[in-house]
Enzyme design. Structure first.
Site, short mmCIF file in Angstrom:
data_model
loop_
_atom_site.label_atom_id
_atom_site.label_comp_id
_atom_site.label_asym_id
_atom_site.label_seq_id
_atom_site.Cartn_x
_atom_site.Cartn_y
_atom_site.Cartn_z
N PHE A 104 -18.18 7.71 -18.50
CA PHE A 104 -16.83 8.05 -18.96
C PHE A 104 -16.02 8.82 -17.92
CE2 PHE A 104 -19.27 7.21 -22.79
CZ PHE A 104 -18.47 6.21 -23.35
N GLY A 135 -14.07 5.22 -17.63
CA GLY A 135 -14.20 4.42 -18.85
C GLY A 135 -13.69 5.20 -20.05
N ASP A 182 -25.02 8.38 -15.84
CA ASP A 182 -24.38 8.06 -14.57
C ASP A 182 -25.35 7.22 -13.73
OD1 ASP A 182 -23.13 7.98 -12.14
OD2 ASP A 182 -22.91 10.17 -11.94
N ALA A 185 -18.17 1.53 -11.28
CA ALA A 185 -17.63 1.66 -9.92
C ALA A 185 -16.51 2.69 -9.88
CB ALA A 185 -17.07 0.31 -9.45
N TYR A 216 -12.96 1.07 -0.15
CA TYR A 216 -13.32 0.32 -1.37
C TYR A 216 -13.79 -1.09 -1.02
CZ TYR A 216 -12.62 -2.24 -5.74
OH TYR A 216 -12.80 -3.04 -6.84
N ASN A 231 -6.82 -10.61 -8.86
CA ASN A 231 -6.05 -9.59 -9.59
C ASN A 231 -6.24 -9.76 -11.10
OD1 ASN A 231 -4.77 -9.77 -6.84
ND2 ASN A 231 -3.58 -8.09 -7.68
N ARG A 267 6.05 -2.12 -0.20
CA ARG A 267 5.10 -1.03 0.05
C ARG A 267 4.45 -1.23 1.41
NH1 ARG A 267 1.16 -0.88 -5.13
NH2 ARG A 267 2.37 0.44 -6.49
N ASP A 293 1.45 -3.73 2.06
CA ASP A 293 1.42 -4.75 1.00
C ASP A 293 1.20 -6.13 1.63
OD1 ASP A 293 1.52 -5.12 -1.70
OD2 ASP A 293 3.70 -5.06 -1.87
C1 UD1 Z 1 -4.54 -4.39 -4.48
C2 UD1 Z 1 -4.93 -2.99 -4.96
C3 UD1 Z 1 -4.28 -1.95 -4.06
C4 UD1 Z 1 -4.68 -2.20 -2.59
C5 UD1 Z 1 -4.31 -3.64 -2.19
C6 UD1 Z 1 -4.85 -3.98 -0.80
C7 UD1 Z 1 -5.17 -3.21 -7.38
C8 UD1 Z 1 -4.63 -2.86 -8.72
N1 UD1 Z 1 -4.47 -2.78 -6.32
O1 UD1 Z 1 -3.17 -4.43 -4.56
O2 UD1 Z 1 -4.68 -0.65 -4.47
O3 UD1 Z 1 -4.00 -1.29 -1.75
O4 UD1 Z 1 -4.91 -4.58 -3.11
O5 UD1 Z 1 -4.47 -5.25 -0.43
O6 UD1 Z 1 -6.20 -3.81 -7.27
N2 UD1 Z 1 4.20 -3.84 -7.35
C9 UD1 Z 1 5.52 -3.73 -7.74
N3 UD1 Z 1 5.86 -2.75 -8.64
C10 UD1 Z 1 4.93 -1.89 -9.17
C11 UD1 Z 1 3.58 -2.01 -8.77
C12 UD1 Z 1 3.25 -3.00 -7.85
O7 UD1 Z 1 6.39 -4.45 -7.27
O8 UD1 Z 1 5.31 -1.03 -9.99
C13 UD1 Z 1 3.84 -4.92 -6.42
C14 UD1 Z 1 3.02 -4.48 -5.25
O9 UD1 Z 1 3.84 -3.96 -4.23
C15 UD1 Z 1 2.33 -5.81 -4.88
C16 UD1 Z 1 2.16 -6.51 -6.22
O10 UD1 Z 1 3.04 -5.86 -7.12
O11 UD1 Z 1 3.16 -6.58 -4.05
C17 UD1 Z 1 0.75 -6.42 -6.77
O12 UD1 Z 1 0.36 -5.06 -6.72
P1 UD1 Z 1 -1.04 -4.51 -7.30
O13 UD1 Z 1 -1.15 -4.86 -8.73
O14 UD1 Z 1 -1.16 -3.08 -6.91
O15 UD1 Z 1 -2.13 -5.40 -6.57
P2 UD1 Z 1 -2.38 -5.68 -5.00
O16 UD1 Z 1 -1.14 -5.65 -4.19
O17 UD1 Z 1 -3.11 -6.96 -4.94
#
Ligand code: UD1
Length: 311
Positions: free
Chosen positions: A34, A37, A57, A81, A147, A176, A274, A277
């Protein structure tokens, strides 16, 4: 019917996996400490007489092995994890303990207690900034976070144990994942969980960049089914597989579904992308189809609608 030990049973993917296994008639012991979780995630599971929860744990030496000795599972699904990429960056030591050391303890529990199979929660994060889409399992592994590195290290540890001690090891590389019970608490939580909460609260969302970036969004219901297949399907052999849909969905498409369902919520605001990204992430789905006969069945559209209008 099988006996399955699920670590991280109260988590987002863990609790759906437990629910799915119980529906299929398997006997399940869940472990969770937890840390992230949540007890309410197991509300449905607790109604089943075939479910036992142990608060412990798995990163503590001896815990997984003692539980495996007691329960004698046919398979262990190791989902416990540290799940946040951001937290792995700010606390790489904790990431090492929870995402690498714990995996070794689970592998050892399987070896010493003669557990036939391990299913492991790996991640598309092991590929890093892959540029060639769709990403196949043979693509270069170049993680860009502690990670991702830990998930890759865990795959290697488990494969070594699998080959050395005759354990069937399935590494599931989730793309995702989205769906009910995903925690929207941090700005780095899955984008769909953030959007779902903001729209529900009547608030507009922020799209980083132009919204044309794409992801391979897979429903947690499909992921739970893929985990159950990997743990229980007869004749499965060791291997790695992307757990994905093989279809790309843009953020604009995701936002459009929410906007249609919440017509009074202000339109998304755009902010600069970001840093770090990636633009596109898309998995090749063939390996899971061949090894597990797994085909994702929930469309993003249907998965989003279920999230928006539960029940
Ligand atoms: C995943 C990881 C992230 C990591 C990245 C590395 C998760 C949930 N996140 O990000 O921690 O750094 O891989 O490649 O697994 N977005 C928006 N608005 C928001 C939130 C997100 O536009 O409020 C955009 C992000 O900029 C991104 C997309 O949505 O372009 C998806 O974001 P996210 O769900 O965080 O997943 P990953 O980008 O795949």
């Amino acid at each position: 019917m099988s006996k399955i030990l699920v670590t991280g049973a109260a988590g987002f993917i863990g609790s759906h996996t437990v629910d799915h296994l119980l529906r299929e008639g398997h006997t399940v012991t869940g472990i969770d400490n937890f840390r992230t979780g949540r007890r309410e995630n197991l509300a449905a599971a607790h109604h089943a007489s075939t479910f036992t929860l142990i608060e412990a744990d798995v990163a503590e030496p001896g815990v997984a092995e003692n539980i495996a000795r007691e329960f004698q599972p046919d398979a262990i699904i190791h989902l416990a994890a540290l799940v946040s990429v951001q937290e792995s960056l700010s606390d790489p030591g904790l990431n090492q303990r929870l995402n690498v050391d714990a995996t070794f303890l689970v592998a050892e529990a399987a070896r010493r207690q003669h557990v036939a199979r391990i299913v492991f929660a790996s991640s598309a994060a092991i590929y890093g900034d892959a540029t060639k889409m769709p990403i196949r399992e043979s693509a270069e592994k170049a993680p860009i976070s502690p990670y991702g590195a830990a998930k890759l290290a865990s795959e290697v540890i488990l494969s070594g144990h699998g080959a050395s001690y005759g354990i069937t090891v399935r590494c599931q590389r989730y793309f995702n994942v989205f769906g009910p019970r995903q925690d929207p608490a941090s700005p780095y939580s899955g984008v769909i969980s953030i959007f779902a909460r903001r729209y529900r609260e009547g608030k507009g969302v922020t799209i980083f960049g132009d919204g044309r970036q794409t992801r391979d969004f897979i429903s947690v219901y499909d992921v739970a089914r893929a985990n159950a297949l990997a743990a229980t399907r007869a004749g499965v052999t060791s291997g790695v597989a992307n757990i994905c849909t093989g279809r790309a969905t843009s953020l604009l498409e995701v936002a459009a579904v929410f906007a249609r369902e919440h017509p009074t919520v202000p339109a998304p605001r755009h902010e600069p992308p970001r840093p770090g990204d990636i633009i596109h992430s898309l998995g090749a789905a063939e390996a899971a189809a061949a090894a597990l006969d797994f085909h994702a069945s929930v469309t993003v559209q249907d998965g989003l609608l279920e999230l928006i209008r539960p029940g």
